[in-house]
Design a protein around this motif. Structure first.
Motif, PDB file in Angstrom:
ATOM      1  N   LEU A  88      40.843  44.764  47.993  1.00  0.00           N
ATOM      2  CA  LEU A  88      40.931  44.169  46.663  1.00  0.00           C
ATOM      3  C   LEU A  88      41.375  42.722  46.808  1.00  0.00           C
ATOM      4  O   LEU A  88      42.318  42.426  47.548  1.00  0.00           O
ATOM      5  N   CYS A  89      40.700  41.820  46.131  1.00  0.00           N
ATOM      6  CA  CYS A  89      41.206  40.445  46.039  1.00  0.00           C
ATOM      7  C   CYS A  89      41.121  40.001  44.585  1.00  0.00           C
ATOM      8  O   CYS A  89      40.268  40.466  43.825  1.00  0.00           O
ATOM      9  N   ARG A  90      42.041  39.145  44.212  1.00  0.00           N
ATOM     10  CA  ARG A  90      42.082  38.613  42.843  1.00  0.00           C
ATOM     11  C   ARG A  90      42.155  37.097  42.965  1.00  0.00           C
ATOM     12  O   ARG A  90      43.057  36.570  43.613  1.00  0.00           O
ATOM     13  N   GLU A  91      41.174  36.428  42.353  1.00  0.00           N
ATOM     14  CA  GLU A  91      41.115  34.984  42.464  1.00  0.00           C
ATOM     15  C   GLU A  91      40.802  34.353  41.098  1.00  0.00           C
ATOM     16  O   GLU A  91      40.344  35.025  40.189  1.00  0.00           O
ATOM     17  N   PHE A 142      36.748  44.396  43.894  1.00  0.00           N
ATOM     18  CA  PHE A 142      36.987  45.602  44.683  1.00  0.00           C
ATOM     19  C   PHE A 142      35.835  45.739  45.666  1.00  0.00           C
ATOM     20  O   PHE A 142      34.700  45.957  45.262  1.00  0.00           O
ATOM     21  N   CYS A 167      32.290  42.711  33.576  1.00  0.00           N
ATOM     22  CA  CYS A 167      32.243  43.375  34.873  1.00  0.00           C
ATOM     23  C   CYS A 167      30.842  43.189  35.442  1.00  0.00           C
ATOM     24  O   CYS A 167      29.878  42.965  34.702  1.00  0.00           O
ATOM     25  N   VAL A 212      39.718  35.124  35.713  1.00  0.00           N
ATOM     26  CA  VAL A 212      40.473  35.847  36.729  1.00  0.00           C
ATOM     27  C   VAL A 212      39.582  37.006  37.159  1.00  0.00           C
ATOM     28  O   VAL A 212      39.240  37.862  36.340  1.00  0.00           O
ATOM     29  N   ALA A 250      39.116  40.220  39.587  1.00  0.00           N
ATOM     30  CA  ALA A 250      39.598  41.217  40.543  1.00  0.00           C
ATOM     31  C   ALA A 250      38.346  41.819  41.169  1.00  0.00           C
ATOM     32  O   ALA A 250      37.516  42.393  40.469  1.00  0.00           O
TER      33      ALA A 250
END
Length: 125
Positions: free
Chosen positions: A116-119, A104, A78, A100, A102
């Protein structure tokens, strides 16, 4: 069934070795509006992330990451970024040789809803 029967116990005395993950990682989403790429480096036993944005904030700068490991020795981390207009909390895990992330995003001025995006990020080698 007990939780430990499904997932196993956290390994004891495991050293979290991020050496195999050092280097540059590229976003698989070529149309991202957030983090285009990032690097992981090691300085004085600390893992440092340097992120590069795709749009208005091109250089996010460096921040220390906190590494994690799960019960099967998969890696995660993190990190936090705090810029003038947005605070970003990044939660990343390794999955099939991809990071991956995520992300915030909290907009300080309230001009946009929190997002929120997850790439997915791959190594260009």
């Amino acid at each position: 069934m007990e939780r430990n029967e499904i997932y196993g116990n956290q390994p004891k005395d495991t050293v979290i070795d991020f050496t195999p993950y050092l280097g540059t990682w590229i976003n698989s989403n070529t149309k991202t509006t957030w983090i285009d790429k990032f690097t992981l480096t090691k300085h004085n036993e600390q893992i440092i992330m340097h992120a590069y944005g795709a749009e208005s904030l091109k250089d996010w700068g460096e921040t220390e990451v906190t590494p994690f490991v799960d019960n099967i020795n998969e890696k995660a981390f993190c990190a936090k970024y705090d810029h003038d207009s947005v605070e970003s909390l990044l939660a990343a895990n390794m999955n099939k040789d991809l990071w991956v992330i995520a992300a915030f995003h909290k907009f300080k001025d309230g001009s946009q809803p929190n997002f929120l995006c997850r790439e997915f990020y791959y190594r260009p080698d």
